[in-house]
Scaffold this motif. Structure first.
Motif, PDB file in Angstrom:
ATOM      1  N   ASP A 194      -2.700  11.849  -0.543  1.00 57.41           N
ATOM      2  CA  ASP A 194      -2.313  12.077   0.846  1.00 57.41           C
ATOM      3  C   ASP A 194      -2.924  11.019   1.752  1.00 57.41           C
ATOM      4  OD1 ASP A 194      -0.745  14.352   0.421  1.00 57.41           O
ATOM      5  OD2 ASP A 194      -2.494  15.677   0.459  1.00 57.41           O
ATOM      6  N   SER A 195      -2.390  10.908   2.968  1.00 57.99           N
ATOM      7  CA  SER A 195      -2.805   9.852   3.892  1.00 57.99           C
ATOM      8  C   SER A 195      -4.260   9.971   4.322  1.00 57.99           C
ATOM      9  CB  SER A 195      -1.892   9.850   5.124  1.00 57.99           C
ATOM     10  OG  SER A 195      -1.934  11.098   5.780  1.00 57.99           O
ATOM     11  N   GLY A 196      -4.870  11.154   4.194  1.00 62.23           N
ATOM     12  CA  GLY A 196      -6.268  11.314   4.569  1.00 62.23           C
ATOM     13  C   GLY A 196      -7.244  10.767   3.547  1.00 62.23           C
ATOM     14  N   PHE A 197      -6.746  10.267   2.427  1.00 67.31           N
ATOM     15  CA  PHE A 197      -7.599   9.743   1.357  1.00 67.31           C
ATOM     16  C   PHE A 197      -7.702   8.224   1.469  1.00 67.31           C
ATOM     17  CE2 PHE A 197      -6.499  13.870  -0.001  1.00 67.31           C
ATOM     18  CZ  PHE A 197      -7.398  14.296  -0.962  1.00 67.31           C
ATOM     19  N   ALA A 198      -8.911   7.710   1.279  1.00 65.13           N
ATOM     20  CA  ALA A 198      -9.111   6.267   1.363  1.00 65.13           C
ATOM     21  C   ALA A 198      -8.289   5.524   0.304  1.00 65.13           C
ATOM     22  CB  ALA A 198     -10.592   5.928   1.215  1.00 65.13           C
ATOM     23  N   LEU A 199      -8.076   6.139  -0.859  1.00 59.52           N
ATOM     24  CA  LEU A 199      -7.277   5.490  -1.902  1.00 59.52           C
ATOM     25  C   LEU A 199      -5.836   5.287  -1.465  1.00 59.52           C
ATOM     26  CD1 LEU A 199      -8.444   6.989  -5.330  1.00 59.52           C
ATOM     27  CD2 LEU A 199      -8.312   4.588  -4.704  1.00 59.52           C
ATOM     28  N   HIS A 200      -5.334   6.149  -0.622  1.00 59.70           N
ATOM     29  CA  HIS A 200      -3.983   5.996  -0.075  1.00 59.70           C
ATOM     30  C   HIS A 200      -3.898   4.695   0.710  1.00 59.70           C
ATOM     31  CE1 HIS A 200      -0.211   7.443   1.896  1.00 59.70           C
ATOM     32  NE2 HIS A 200      -0.683   6.708   2.906  1.00 59.70           N
ATOM     33  N   ARG A 201      -4.844   4.513   1.622  1.00 62.27           N
ATOM     34  CA  ARG A 201      -4.866   3.296   2.445  1.00 62.27           C
ATOM     35  C   ARG A 201      -5.104   2.057   1.587  1.00 62.27           C
ATOM     36  NH1 ARG A 201      -8.950   4.525   5.038  1.00 62.27           N
ATOM     37  NH2 ARG A 201     -10.446   3.160   4.019  1.00 62.27           N
ATOM     38  N   MET A 202      -5.985   2.167   0.602  1.00 63.17           N
ATOM     39  CA  MET A 202      -6.305   1.025  -0.249  1.00 63.17           C
ATOM     40  C   MET A 202      -5.074   0.497  -0.978  1.00 63.17           C
ATOM     41  SD  MET A 202      -9.075   0.937  -3.393  1.00 63.17           S
ATOM     42  CE  MET A 202     -10.356   1.629  -2.344  1.00 63.17           C
ATOM     43  N   VAL A 203      -4.281   1.415  -1.529  1.00 68.24           N
ATOM     44  CA  VAL A 203      -3.082   1.017  -2.267  1.00 68.24           C
ATOM     45  C   VAL A 203      -2.044   0.402  -1.333  1.00 68.24           C
ATOM     46  CG1 VAL A 203      -1.118   1.860  -3.620  1.00 68.24           C
ATOM     47  CG2 VAL A 203      -3.432   2.673  -4.125  1.00 68.24           C
ATOM     48  N   LEU A 204      -1.804   1.037  -0.195  1.00 64.58           N
ATOM     49  CA  LEU A 204      -0.803   0.517   0.739  1.00 64.58           C
ATOM     50  C   LEU A 204      -1.212  -0.843   1.307  1.00 64.58           C
ATOM     51  CD1 LEU A 204       0.430   3.647   2.727  1.00 64.58           C
ATOM     52  CD2 LEU A 204       1.402   2.567   0.690  1.00 64.58           C
ATOM     53  N   ASP A 205      -2.505  -1.034   1.557  1.00 67.13           N
ATOM     54  CA  ASP A 205      -2.973  -2.337   2.043  1.00 67.13           C
ATOM     55  C   ASP A 205      -2.733  -3.423   1.002  1.00 67.13           C
ATOM     56  OD1 ASP A 205      -3.754  -1.242   4.418  1.00 67.13           O
ATOM     57  OD2 ASP A 205      -5.902  -1.209   3.965  1.00 67.13           O
ATOM     58  N   ALA A 206      -2.971  -3.105  -0.274  1.00 67.29           N
ATOM     59  CA  ALA A 206      -2.747  -4.081  -1.345  1.00 67.29           C
ATOM     60  C   ALA A 206      -1.262  -4.435  -1.448  1.00 67.29           C
ATOM     61  CB  ALA A 206      -3.264  -3.533  -2.674  1.00 67.29           C
ATOM     62  N   CYS A 207      -0.398  -3.430  -1.293  1.00 60.87           N
ATOM     63  CA  CYS A 207       1.046  -3.692  -1.323  1.00 60.87           C
ATOM     64  C   CYS A 207       1.458  -4.570  -0.145  1.00 60.87           C
ATOM     65  CB  CYS A 207       1.831  -2.384  -1.294  1.00 60.87           C
ATOM     66  SG  CYS A 207       1.651  -1.384  -2.783  1.00 60.87           S
ATOM     67  N   LYS A 208       0.892  -4.304   1.003  1.00 58.36           N
ATOM     68  CA  LYS A 208       1.222  -5.090   2.198  1.00 58.36           C
ATOM     69  C   LYS A 208       0.822  -6.542   2.013  1.00 58.36           C
ATOM     70  CE  LYS A 208       0.632  -5.067   7.229  1.00 58.36           C
ATOM     71  NZ  LYS A 208      -0.010  -4.370   8.385  1.00 58.36           N
ATOM     72  N   ARG A 209      -0.347  -6.762   1.410  1.00 59.40           N
ATOM     73  CA  ARG A 209      -0.778  -8.139   1.140  1.00 59.40           C
ATOM     74  C   ARG A 209       0.178  -8.833   0.182  1.00 59.40           C
ATOM     75  NH1 ARG A 209      -5.975  -5.687   0.878  1.00 59.40           N
ATOM     76  NH2 ARG A 209      -5.889  -5.729  -1.405  1.00 59.40           N
ATOM     77  N   SER A 210       0.812  -8.051  -0.689  1.00 59.83           N
ATOM     78  CA  SER A 210       1.759  -8.618  -1.659  1.00 59.83           C
ATOM     79  C   SER A 210       3.167  -8.744  -1.084  1.00 59.83           C
ATOM     80  CB  SER A 210       1.788  -7.752  -2.930  1.00 59.83           C
ATOM     81  OG  SER A 210       0.518  -7.747  -3.561  1.00 59.83           O
ATOM     82  N   GLY A 211       3.355  -8.307   0.150  1.00 60.07           N
ATOM     83  CA  GLY A 211       4.621  -8.514   0.830  1.00 60.07           C
ATOM     84  C   GLY A 211       5.706  -7.496   0.567  1.00 60.07           C
ATOM     85  N   PHE A 212       5.331  -6.269   0.189  1.00 58.44           N
ATOM     86  CA  PHE A 212       6.364  -5.254  -0.006  1.00 58.44           C
ATOM     87  C   PHE A 212       5.831  -3.873   0.363  1.00 58.44           C
ATOM     88  CE2 PHE A 212       3.989  -4.758  -3.903  1.00 58.44           C
ATOM     89  CZ  PHE A 212       4.184  -3.435  -4.291  1.00 58.44           C
ATOM     90  N   GLU A 213       6.764  -2.971   0.596  1.00 59.72           N
ATOM     91  CA  GLU A 213       6.443  -1.580   0.864  1.00 59.72           C
ATOM     92  C   GLU A 213       6.892  -0.754  -0.325  1.00 59.72           C
ATOM     93  OE1 GLU A 213       7.632   1.906   4.078  1.00 59.72           O
ATOM     94  OE2 GLU A 213       7.623  -0.212   4.719  1.00 59.72           O
TER      95      GLU A 213
END
Length: 301
Positions: A194-213
């Motif tokens: 869920d969005s309240g978990f730091a792992l949620h943000r960590m994964v989405l940030d890594a995807c953003k750095r790679s240029g995709f959602e």
């Protein structure tokens, strides 16, 4: 200032309304409403804009809420310190732990603590790391288990560092890979916390750095449920290696994630400069005894 109206106002904002706030402070909705009105009269400005069944903070309300959180936390510190001066022998440890990894990392510490200090009441709160940061900031708990890095308003003691792995079913094309990047998994549906978990943000940030959602097919706060979804072939989940290792009996493959900062770096966190009760200090001493001081001082982000 009478702190009861301030606490009532803070809870109305935090709980999203007068009804839920009344349950939190163990009062009637009418009492809470009168308390907020009393605070508004004392300040001389409206704090809430009542729109239908909703209440939205005014600019003055935003200032009072922000400052009020610190005032209430400081008040609790004051009362706790005065209790210590009076020679309190029994105390309370208010501990916030995340669902992910607590049974492995913190349960052994908790058992030792209970054995050493049987007279201490331990109040456990369980949220994701991000939500725990909010309740710690408000002074509702003494310590929180949180992933590093943390805000500079917090002090911390590192506890456990684990690499992040991608949990894949055995028939996935990358199940036998030595490592995977987020970009490698672009075409695979994601199963996230869920969005309240730091792992949620960590994964989405890594995807953003790679240029995709990513295509997120499910979000959950329950690790076992996420693992079941992976077993059913719905997608990939991301877990600390030690957590993934507990599910090997389901024939899933844990592939290391090759991304910058792809680590689950758990720490015990508390408010910088906050007074720690004897019960809280004993917990911190135990954490340091078992996990040691940081090898090199690191400034929080």
């Amino acid at each position: 200032m009478d702190f009861r109206p301030l606490r009532a106002f803070v809870e109305v904002v935090r709980q999203g309304g007068f009804s839920n706030a009344a349950k939190t402070v163990f009062a009637t909705q009418s009492t809470v409403s009168k308390a907020v009105k009393q605070l508004e009269d004392e300040i001389g400005l409206p704090l809430l804009d009542r729109i239908g069944h909703r209440s939205v903070m005014t600019p003055a309300g935003e200032v009072v809420y922000r400052r009020g959180l610190k005032l209430l936390a400081d008040r609790d510190d004051l009362l706790a310190e005065l209790d210590e001066i009076r020679g309190v022998r029994r105390g309370t440890l208010r501990l916030g732990l995340p669902p992910v990894g607590s049974s492995t990392v913190f349960a052994p510490l908790f058992a030792i603590y209970r054995q050493r200090y049987p007279g201490i009441e331990v109040r456990l709160t369980e949220y994701g790391s991000d939500q725990l940061g909010a309740v710690l900031r408000a002074g509702e708990i003494d310590f929180a288990g949180a992933l590093l890095p943390v805000s500079g308003e917090f002090a911390y003691q590192p506890v456990r560092r684990e690499p992040i792995v991608a949990l894949l079913p055995p028939d996935h094309p990358l199940a036998e890979a030595q490592s995977v990047s987020m970009l490698d998994l672009k075409e695979t549906p994601f199963i996230l916390f869920d969005s309240g978990f730091a792992l949620h943000r960590m994964v989405l940030d890594a995807c953003k750095r790679s240029g995709f959602e990513p295509d997120v097919v499910a979000r959950s706060g329950q690790t076992d449920f996420m693992v079941e979804l992976v077993s059913a072939g719905l997608g990939v989940a991301f877990l600390p290696r030690m957590i993934a290792a507990q599910h090997r009996m389901r024939s899933l493959n844990a592939v290391p994630v090759n991304e910058p900062d792809a680590e689950w770096n758990m720490a015990m966190v508390w408010r910088e400069g906050a007074w720690l009760s004897p019960a809280a200090q004993a917990w911190l001493d135990l954490v340091r005894e078992i996990h040691g001081e940081p090898e090199t001082p690191r400034k929080p982000v």
